[in-house]
Each structure stands twice: as structure tokens, then as C-alpha cells.
Design a protein around this motif. Structure first.
Motif, PDB file in Angstrom:
ATOM      1  N   VAL A  12       0.872  -1.172   0.000  1.00 54.01           N
ATOM      2  CA  VAL A  12       0.000   0.000   0.000  1.00 54.01           C
ATOM      3  C   VAL A  12       0.906   1.217   0.000  1.00 54.01           C
ATOM      4  N   SER A  13       0.657   2.143  -0.918  1.00 57.11           N
ATOM      5  CA  SER A  13       1.526   3.323  -1.006  1.00 57.11           C
ATOM      6  C   SER A  13       0.699   4.594  -1.032  1.00 57.11           C
ATOM      7  N   ALA A  14       1.232   5.633  -0.407  1.00 57.38           N
ATOM      8  CA  ALA A  14       0.597   6.954  -0.422  1.00 57.38           C
ATOM      9  C   ALA A  14       1.694   8.007  -0.488  1.00 57.38           C
TER      10      ALA A  14
ATOM     11  N   GLY B 149       3.623  19.457  -8.046  1.00 57.12           N
ATOM     12  CA  GLY B 149       4.218  18.505  -8.960  1.00 57.12           C
ATOM     13  C   GLY B 149       5.429  17.763  -8.446  1.00 57.12           C
ATOM     14  N   VAL B 150       5.815  17.978  -7.204  1.00 58.76           N
ATOM     15  CA  VAL B 150       7.000  17.341  -6.639  1.00 58.76           C
ATOM     16  C   VAL B 150       6.604  16.467  -5.449  1.00 58.76           C
ATOM     17  N   PRO B 151       6.988  15.188  -5.424  1.00 56.28           N
ATOM     18  CA  PRO B 151       6.711  14.358  -4.239  1.00 56.28           C
ATOM     19  C   PRO B 151       7.450  14.899  -3.018  1.00 56.28           C
ATOM     20  N   VAL B 152       6.730  15.088  -1.912  1.00 55.85           N
ATOM     21  CA  VAL B 152       7.366  15.646  -0.710  1.00 55.85           C
ATOM     22  C   VAL B 152       7.366  14.669   0.459  1.00 55.85           C
ATOM     23  N   LEU B 153       6.482  13.682   0.447  1.00 54.01           N
ATOM     24  CA  LEU B 153       6.530  12.646   1.469  1.00 54.01           C
ATOM     25  C   LEU B 153       5.858  11.394   0.945  1.00 54.01           C
ATOM     26  N   THR B 154       6.307  10.256   1.437  1.00 53.03           N
ATOM     27  CA  THR B 154       5.719   8.997   0.999  1.00 53.03           C
ATOM     28  C   THR B 154       5.871   7.927   2.063  1.00 53.03           C
ATOM     29  N   ALA B 155       4.933   6.986   2.057  1.00 54.98           N
ATOM     30  CA  ALA B 155       5.031   5.784   2.874  1.00 54.98           C
ATOM     31  C   ALA B 155       4.569   4.615   2.026  1.00 54.98           C
ATOM     32  N   VAL B 156       5.368   3.558   2.023  1.00 54.29           N
ATOM     33  CA  VAL B 156       5.064   2.330   1.280  1.00 54.29           C
ATOM     34  C   VAL B 156       5.162   1.180   2.276  1.00 54.29           C
ATOM     35  N   TYR B 157       4.034   0.491   2.471  1.00 49.31           N
ATOM     36  CA  TYR B 157       4.017  -0.593   3.455  1.00 49.31           C
ATOM     37  C   TYR B 157       3.794  -1.921   2.759  1.00 49.31           C
ATOM     38  N   GLN B 158       4.745  -2.855   2.967  1.00 45.28           N
ATOM     39  CA  GLN B 158       4.630  -4.221   2.459  1.00 45.28           C
ATOM     40  C   GLN B 158       4.266  -5.120   3.637  1.00 45.28           C
ATOM     41  N   PRO B 159       2.992  -5.544   3.724  1.00 46.34           N
ATOM     42  CA  PRO B 159       2.570  -6.354   4.873  1.00 46.34           C
ATOM     43  C   PRO B 159       3.283  -7.694   4.976  1.00 46.34           C
ATOM     44  N   VAL B 160       3.550  -8.348   3.847  1.00 45.93           N
ATOM     45  CA  VAL B 160       4.289  -9.608   3.894  1.00 45.93           C
ATOM     46  C   VAL B 160       5.749  -9.271   4.199  1.00 45.93           C
TER      47      VAL B 160
ATOM     48  N   ASP C 212       6.344  -7.275   6.830  1.00 43.64           N
ATOM     49  CA  ASP C 212       6.186  -6.110   7.710  1.00 43.64           C
ATOM     50  C   ASP C 212       7.308  -5.087   7.463  1.00 43.64           C
ATOM     51  N   VAL C 213       7.431  -4.635   6.215  1.00 40.03           N
ATOM     52  CA  VAL C 213       8.476  -3.691   5.830  1.00 40.03           C
ATOM     53  C   VAL C 213       7.847  -2.354   5.456  1.00 40.03           C
ATOM     54  N   LEU C 214       8.302  -1.288   6.089  1.00 36.15           N
ATOM     55  CA  LEU C 214       7.842   0.062   5.786  1.00 36.15           C
ATOM     56  C   LEU C 214       8.977   0.861   5.153  1.00 36.15           C
ATOM     57  N   HIS C 215       8.735   1.407   3.973  1.00 39.42           N
ATOM     58  CA  HIS C 215       9.630   2.374   3.342  1.00 39.42           C
ATOM     59  C   HIS C 215       9.008   3.760   3.492  1.00 39.42           C
ATOM     60  N   SER C 216       9.838   4.757   3.797  1.00 41.93           N
ATOM     61  CA  SER C 216       9.305   6.105   3.952  1.00 41.93           C
ATOM     62  C   SER C 216      10.363   7.138   3.597  1.00 41.93           C
ATOM     63  N   ALA C 217       9.876   8.329   3.247  1.00 41.83           N
ATOM     64  CA  ALA C 217      10.789   9.438   2.944  1.00 41.83           C
ATOM     65  C   ALA C 217      10.041  10.746   3.074  1.00 41.83           C
ATOM     66  N   VAL C 218      10.759  11.755   3.502  1.00 41.56           N
ATOM     67  CA  VAL C 218      10.315  13.145   3.452  1.00 41.56           C
ATOM     68  C   VAL C 218      11.348  13.907   2.641  1.00 41.56           C
ATOM     69  N   ARG C 219      10.901  14.752   1.733  1.00 42.24           N
ATOM     70  CA  ARG C 219      11.826  15.480   0.868  1.00 42.24           C
ATOM     71  C   ARG C 219      12.820  16.278   1.706  1.00 42.24           C
ATOM     72  N   GLY C 220      14.104  16.016   1.468  1.00 42.28           N
ATOM     73  CA  GLY C 220      15.165  16.666   2.209  1.00 42.28           C
ATOM     74  C   GLY C 220      15.558  15.941   3.477  1.00 42.28           C
ATOM     75  N   GLY C 221      14.874  14.831   3.799  1.00 43.75           N
ATOM     76  CA  GLY C 221      15.143  14.135   5.051  1.00 43.75           C
ATOM     77  C   GLY C 221      15.673  12.727   4.908  1.00 43.75           C
ATOM     78  N   GLY C 222      15.922  12.270   3.658  1.00 40.02           N
ATOM     79  CA  GLY C 222      16.444  10.931   3.451  1.00 40.02           C
ATOM     80  C   GLY C 222      15.357   9.900   3.238  1.00 40.02           C
ATOM     81  N   ALA C 223      15.769   8.716   2.799  1.00 36.45           N
ATOM     82  CA  ALA C 223      14.871   7.596   2.555  1.00 36.45           C
ATOM     83  C   ALA C 223      15.227   6.459   3.501  1.00 36.45           C
TER      84      ALA C 223
END
Length: 270
Positions: free
Chosen positions: A109-111, A117-128, A130-141
Motif C-alpha cells: 500500500v503506497s501513499a 508537482g514534486v513528491p514531498v513525502l511517501t510511505a510504502v508498506y509491504q505487509p508480507v 512487515d516492511v515500511l519504506h518512507s521518505a520526506v523530501r530533504g530528510g532521506g529515505a
């Protein structure tokens, strides 16, 4: 990408709500998931896909709307178009739905929140897993709390590369996909083709793979990956080398040392 004033503190606070939202949707989908799932025909496949979408989307949208009430929503009509100014949610309630219903683990699930027009924050959750990827623009991934870094490779001949399938019904795009794979087979160490787009972009952000390209991408499929790769030190452009934006006809996400050579190779595809 366009240089915007940083609003990292506020965006980090919003990200916390987004993480809760994608985790909640992911938990609902995990309850429906079985590694033994095997749809028998296209009717069963479509029914399972639609049921998954409904299990995820409503509560996810409510949570994201509460986190950023003024933000608009990317729809099917806008997912391949340039976005008007302002804030927009690019959401995939079941990214990799076809994998879910076939018992494969590569779904999530991703949001992603885009601003002008520029992505500034994101969260991607892989339930299988239990892995969460996230980033805030300027704050690292980050993935599972670990900071991500793209590959240090500078030789395309040593690179693991991936492309993705475009939307159905695009015969000319299919030809270009095939031609581009042929080109890369002669230049790269390894060429993969897979769906959904998010997963190979996550691998590029983590340095497990080295570059990803796609023709005719949809915004919910690449917005999260574009931010994660950029924040992990990679380069994201279109296949002409211009900064990637919503509405771009294609995308290349790459380790810096491979970007120019990859552009050169793919420029031979008409």
C-alpha cells in the motif's frame, strides 16, 4: 526536480499519519491474503482484485483526507497528466494487486503527497515481511528504520536493471518495451521485467538494483519510488534526461554513476 521551500517539520508530522494509514490498509489486506491463492479464470481474478480494492480504499482515503484536508486526489484521469498547482495525493490502495490474488508477496500500500508537482513525502508498506519504506523530501529515505543509499556502480555492464509493463492496450508502447529490453540485454549484466513499478524502484533506492525505466508510467505507480530513489542519492529523469514530473511520458530512476550511460543506451529506442 523543482526546488521548493522545505517544510520538513510539518511534512514529517503528516508522514506519521500516512504511515498509520498505510499500515491499517495493509493489515486489512493481509487478512485477505493467502500464499495458496490461485484464481481459476479471469472472472475470479477480477472479482478478487475488486474485493481487495474495496477492503483497502475507503478507510485509507478517510485517514489521508484527515491528515491533509486541502489536498486533491490523483484519479485515473490525472494519473498520466501534468498536475495543476497545489497538493495532491497519489495513492495505490493495493499496489501489486495481481500479485496478492496469486499468492505472491510483492504487493503493498503506497501513499505519496505531491506539492506543485514534486513528491514531498511517501510511505510504502509491504505487509508480507512487515516492511515500511518512507521518505520526506530533504530528510532521506528509510526502510525499516535503516537509511537507504543507491548503488555506487559506474559500469552499465555490471548493472542489475529492471523495466515495468505499461498499461494494457498500448501496442506501440509494448514495442518500445521489447526493443528497450533487447538494447539493455546487450549492455547490462541483468535485465528484469516485472510489476508493480514500486518494487524495482525500492530496490534501486536500497542499492540492491541499479536502475529502473518504464514507458507510460502511472503516477501512483512511480511517485513513491521517485522520492525514495532521489532521497537515497539517485537520479530520476525522463528518458530525454529532463527532470521527471507528473505527466512525463517515461521515467528513469538510476544510481548517479549509471545515469548518463543508461540514457545513452535507451536513446537508441525509437
Amino acid at each position: 526536480m523543482t526546488t521548493l521551500p522545505q517544510n520538513t517539520t510539518e511534512d514529517t508530522a503528516v508522514l506519521a499519519a500516512v504511515v498509520d494509514a498505510v499500515r491499517g490498509a495493509g493489515s486489512r489486506l493481509l487478512a485477505r491474503y493467502s500464499p495458496d491463492a490461485r484464481p481459476a479464470d479471469s472472472a475470479a481474478l477480477r472479482a478478487a482484485i475488486d474485493e481487495n480494492e474495496q477492503a483497502s480504499i475507503d478507510d485509507l482515503h478517510l485517514a489521508l483526507a484527515a491528515a491533509r484536508p486541502e489536498a486533491k486526489w490523483v484519479t485515473e484521469e490525472t494519473e498520466t497528466a501534468e498536475l495543476p498547482p497545489g497538493e495532491w495525493w497519489a495513492v495505490d490502495a493495493v499496489e501489486g494487486n495481481v500479485n496478492h490474488v496469486h499468492g505472491l508477496p510483492e504487493w503493498c500500500v503506497s501513499a505519496t503527497l505531491l506539492r506543485d508537482g514534486v513528491p514531498v513525502l511517501t510511505a510504502v508498506y509491504q505487509p508480507v515481511g512487515d516492511v515500511l519504506h518512507s521518505a520526506v523530501r530533504g530528510g532521506g529515505a528509510f526502510a525499516a528504520g535503516r537509511r537507504l543509499r543507491v548503488s555506487a556502480k559506474s559500469d552499465l555492464g555490471a548493472a542489475i536493471t529492471t523495466t515495468g509493463q505499461a498499461e494494457a492496450g498500448q501496442r506501440e508502447t509494448y514495442r518500445r518495451i521489447g526493443d528497450s529490453i533487447t538494447v539493455m540485454l546487450g549492455r547490462a549484466l541483468l535485465v528484469r521485467a516485472t510489476v508493480p513499478s514500486t518494487f524495482p524502484m525500492l530496490l534501486v533506492a536500497a542499492g540492491h538494483a541499479d536502475l529502473f525505466w518504464q514507458y507510460r508510467p502511472t503516477l501512483p505507480g512511480v511517485a513513491a519510488g521517485a522520492l525514495l530513489v532521489t532521497e537515497a542519492g539517485g537520479i530520476v529523469t525522463d528518458l530525454a534526461g529532463a527532470p521527471w514530473r507528473p505527466g512525463s511520458a517515461d521515467i528513469l530512476a538510476s544510481a548517479p554513476g549509471l545515469h548518463a550511460e543508461a540514457l545513452g543506451a535507451l536513446s537508441t529506442v525509437n
